[in-house]
Design a protein around this motif. Sequence first.
Motif, mmCIF file in Angstrom:
data_model
loop_
_atom_site.group_PDB
_atom_site.id
_atom_site.type_symbol
_atom_site.label_atom_id
_atom_site.label_comp_id
_atom_site.label_asym_id
_atom_site.label_seq_id
_atom_site.Cartn_x
_atom_site.Cartn_y
_atom_site.Cartn_z
ATOM 1 N N THR A 218 34.041 37.013 6.836
ATOM 2 C CA THR A 218 33.378 38.210 6.304
ATOM 3 C C THR A 218 34.070 39.477 6.779
ATOM 4 O O THR A 218 34.860 39.457 7.708
ATOM 5 C CB THR A 218 31.904 38.284 6.739
ATOM 6 N N LYS A 219 33.700 40.578 6.126
ATOM 7 C CA LYS A 219 34.270 41.846 6.547
ATOM 8 C C LYS A 219 33.770 42.241 7.923
ATOM 9 O O LYS A 219 34.446 42.959 8.655
ATOM 10 C CB LYS A 219 33.952 42.937 5.522
ATOM 11 N N ASN A 222 36.151 41.288 10.488
ATOM 12 C CA ASN A 222 37.241 42.254 10.583
ATOM 13 C C ASN A 222 36.820 43.455 11.422
ATOM 14 O O ASN A 222 37.600 43.983 12.208
ATOM 15 C CB ASN A 222 37.630 42.707 9.172
ATOM 16 N N TRP A 223 35.570 43.863 11.257
ATOM 17 C CA TRP A 223 35.063 45.000 12.034
ATOM 18 C C TRP A 223 35.028 44.664 13.518
ATOM 19 O O TRP A 223 35.296 45.511 14.364
ATOM 20 C CB TRP A 223 33.651 45.396 11.578
ATOM 21 N N PHE A 225 36.960 42.442 15.132
ATOM 22 C CA PHE A 225 38.335 42.467 15.651
ATOM 23 C C PHE A 225 38.809 43.906 15.854
ATOM 24 O O PHE A 225 39.422 44.238 16.861
ATOM 25 C CB PHE A 225 39.295 41.775 14.674
ATOM 26 N N ALA A 226 38.524 44.762 14.877
ATOM 27 C CA ALA A 226 38.997 46.147 14.956
ATOM 28 C C ALA A 226 38.311 46.899 16.094
ATOM 29 O O ALA A 226 38.960 47.642 16.834
ATOM 30 C CB ALA A 226 38.748 46.863 13.633
ATOM 31 N N ASP A 230 40.774 48.427 19.016
ATOM 32 C CA ASP A 230 40.871 49.842 19.350
ATOM 33 C C ASP A 230 39.655 50.536 18.726
ATOM 34 O O ASP A 230 39.648 50.828 17.535
ATOM 35 C CB ASP A 230 42.187 50.414 18.790
ATOM 36 N N SER A 233 40.297 53.903 16.809
ATOM 37 C CA SER A 233 40.876 53.760 15.469
ATOM 38 C C SER A 233 39.879 53.134 14.507
ATOM 39 O O SER A 233 39.856 53.480 13.324
ATOM 40 C CB SER A 233 42.139 52.889 15.514
ATOM 41 N N ALA A 234 39.081 52.208 15.028
ATOM 42 C CA ALA A 234 38.087 51.555 14.175
ATOM 43 C C ALA A 234 37.100 52.585 13.651
ATOM 44 O O ALA A 234 36.745 52.592 12.477
ATOM 45 C CB ALA A 234 37.359 50.461 14.949
ATOM 46 N N ALA A 237 38.536 54.612 11.003
ATOM 47 C CA ALA A 237 38.652 53.893 9.736
ATOM 48 C C ALA A 237 37.288 53.715 9.074
ATOM 49 O O ALA A 237 37.174 53.037 8.056
ATOM 50 C CB ALA A 237 39.306 52.531 9.965
ATOM 51 N N ILE A 239 34.427 52.390 10.500
ATOM 52 C CA ILE A 239 33.606 51.260 10.931
ATOM 53 C C ILE A 239 32.483 51.762 11.844
ATOM 54 O O ILE A 239 32.736 52.532 12.760
ATOM 55 C CB ILE A 239 34.481 50.219 11.659
ATOM 56 N N PHE B 92 46.107 47.965 14.884
ATOM 57 C CA PHE B 92 45.597 46.996 15.832
ATOM 58 C C PHE B 92 46.647 45.897 16.035
ATOM 59 O O PHE B 92 46.814 45.054 15.159
ATOM 60 C CB PHE B 92 44.296 46.406 15.310
ATOM 61 N N MET B 95 45.856 42.164 15.226
ATOM 62 C CA MET B 95 45.295 41.779 13.931
ATOM 63 C C MET B 95 46.433 41.541 12.940
ATOM 64 O O MET B 95 47.525 42.062 13.104
ATOM 65 C CB MET B 95 44.372 42.883 13.412
ATOM 66 N N ARG B 99 44.561 42.279 7.491
ATOM 67 C CA ARG B 99 43.283 42.693 8.072
ATOM 68 C C ARG B 99 43.337 44.157 8.469
ATOM 69 O O ARG B 99 42.388 44.904 8.282
ATOM 70 C CB ARG B 99 42.973 41.838 9.315
ATOM 71 N N VAL B 103 41.126 47.431 6.975
ATOM 72 C CA VAL B 103 40.041 47.581 7.937
ATOM 73 C C VAL B 103 39.073 48.668 7.451
ATOM 74 O O VAL B 103 39.464 49.756 7.043
ATOM 75 C CB VAL B 103 40.601 47.851 9.350
ATOM 76 N N GLU B 106 37.323 46.409 3.325
ATOM 77 C CA GLU B 106 37.649 45.026 2.983
ATOM 78 C C GLU B 106 37.215 44.670 1.559
ATOM 79 O O GLU B 106 36.064 44.919 1.184
ATOM 80 C CB GLU B 106 36.978 44.059 3.966
ATOM 81 N N HIS B 115 29.078 36.699 0.631
ATOM 82 C CA HIS B 115 30.203 37.610 0.440
ATOM 83 C C HIS B 115 31.272 37.241 1.438
ATOM 84 O O HIS B 115 30.998 37.118 2.626
ATOM 85 C CB HIS B 115 29.778 39.046 0.766
ATOM 86 N N TYR B 116 32.470 37.077 0.996
ATOM 87 C CA TYR B 116 33.501 36.841 1.995
ATOM 88 C C TYR B 116 34.692 37.760 1.760
ATOM 89 O O TYR B 116 34.917 38.240 0.647
ATOM 90 C CB TYR B 116 33.915 35.378 2.055
ATOM 91 N N PHE B 117 35.396 38.004 2.830
ATOM 92 C CA PHE B 117 36.551 38.886 2.848
ATOM 93 C C PHE B 117 37.701 38.175 2.128
ATOM 94 O O PHE B 117 38.139 37.107 2.527
ATOM 95 C CB PHE B 117 36.883 39.188 4.312
ATOM 96 N N ARG B 160 48.671 52.475 3.905
ATOM 97 C CA ARG B 160 47.217 52.307 3.866
ATOM 98 C C ARG B 160 46.541 53.596 3.406
ATOM 99 O O ARG B 160 45.706 53.585 2.498
ATOM 100 C CB ARG B 160 46.746 51.931 5.273
#
Lengths: 361, 266
Positions: A218-219, A222-223, A225-226, A230, A233-234, A237, A239, B92, B95, B99, B103, B106, B115-117, B160
Amino acid sequence: MSSTATTGSTAQVRVPRAGNTPPSTSKAPFDWRRLTHRPETGALVGTLSVFIFFATFGGAQFLSTGGTASWLNIAAELAIIALPVGLLMIAGEFDLSVGSVVAASSVTLALVSGTYGAPAIVGVAAALAVGLLVGFVNGYIVSRSKVPSFIVTLAMQFALAGLTLGIARLITGSTSIPLTADPVSKAIFGTLIAGQFGVAIFWAVGIALVVAWILQMTKYGNWIFATGGDAESARAAGIPVRKVKIGLFMGSALGASLVGIIQTMLYNGAQTGVGQSFVFNSVIAVVVGGVLLTGGYGSVVGVALGCLTFAVVNQGIYYTGWNSDWASLILGILLLVAVLMNNTFRRLALSSGTGKSKAKK
Amino acid sequence: MVAPLLKLNDVSKSFAGSNALSEISLEVKPGEVLCLLGDNGAGKSTLIKVLSGVHKPTSGTIEVDGQQRVFESPKDAGDLGIATVHQYGGTFPLMSVARCFFVGEEPTKGVWPFHYFDKKTAGLITVQEMQKLGITRVTDGSRLVGSLSGGERQTLAIARAVYFGARVLILDEPTSALGVKQATHVLKIIMQARAQGIAVVFVTHNVMHAMAVGDQFAVLIHGEKADEFRKGERTREQITDLMAGGEAMAALEAELASLTGPVRLP
């Protein structure tokens, strides 16, 4: 040691290029090099090593149904806590309060459904609510103040242990509260299947699947991990870093609550001192599982393997006939070796892509 | 005349009473590169934070497309198409590039609650967008960002920002940590963005890099705009002297040479 690892990787990278294989078609056969790029590779090596070790020295008894059940049960209860703690650590935070959450939830359930005689479902809901509340408070304080989660959750660990003990004594006058669960709730949370395998194993597998889905698919994964990679930065972006952290703290506390419920149902009562060993055991399992202590890197498979490794060492020692005092020594060494090995694997993953350009320079 | 996309009117920012920026007025138009020059501590970082919505100005106003705006958060600035890329790419290292590229944005597939990425699409788009900016070495979206070079990481971050509709691209010292060849590549990408009609704010202390791509220049000293000029109106020496705080660089260099003496070979 590090230099040999690096040169080894560059040499490996150059081999397929010499054969002039285009990169797109090199996917077809199983690629052993890719395996070293996964965070759980070190954990897999660890699990296999300790399993082979104790299968050799523990003999048939370790491999018997009873032996298998003994370490699977330990691994399952640990995994229910360590999997969400692993997510939290990937997001760059610690939770050292899980021990007291186990005890607090356990006592809550026993008080509500045992002492006051409410239906088990009410007790279970109350116990989970305690977990969610503690997780929310942890997450809120960590994300609003700049106090490290290590300190916040350590403070929570002590404060909550004191609160649990105080309330239990105040109400029941004892540190041990009995509970007779109805057969249905006992079956859901605290039975031993075939007299040996705890239902916690199913809970652990279910939670592993859910957590793995969240992290990898799922997204929100990703959140996470981000956020751990950092946080600044997250946030830039877009988040919602605070919400992610609060959610994860609630997750780890919820896992701890579930273990509190399972233990209370299984042992027909609560002890105010239960669960304290989970604090460090969960960190060991997560780190052995290849999660980077500073966040941003890790996997669910790795954490699951970390739990298995821990449980095999913890239980395997009894089947060797040696004094069980040695188990902690093995775990300590294992933790150190695992971290060193995981660092090497991570370095390999990071150096892999640039292998060619580095070799040229 | 093209209207300015982003405009600062007498923007000041003070922290605990001390002025980090005083009455800065700037504007940048689509398809133009505005170079913000200044030595360390000149107020460049504070100015970037004001532009990108991290700090609110103490006084003064910000206009986007001629309309006055107040940024409450970086998200507000982002929603208006103002994207900031930081020195190390704001990326990152642990990552995968796909990803990292997506970020916070997604792409998802499937029906609720499943729902999946969509990592496959993410990977394809990432590789494609990086190739547009001349990075052909990355062919796999699952590669770790940390395995990219500094220039490639900058490119990833710029790609990006452009992909998600940046109209103003704020680049914070994008070339400072890079080697000569990679810096040139990043400068080329700046020109590419400029050609696409993006307004670029290029923050640097490297006068050579600024002069290579800039249309308009502003020099910051102690939080004040010390000079402002268009391409070709100043020489490199004039700019360096100004940035060094008015002291003649040549004199400093001569003094340095007298101290070190002739180089002796073993």
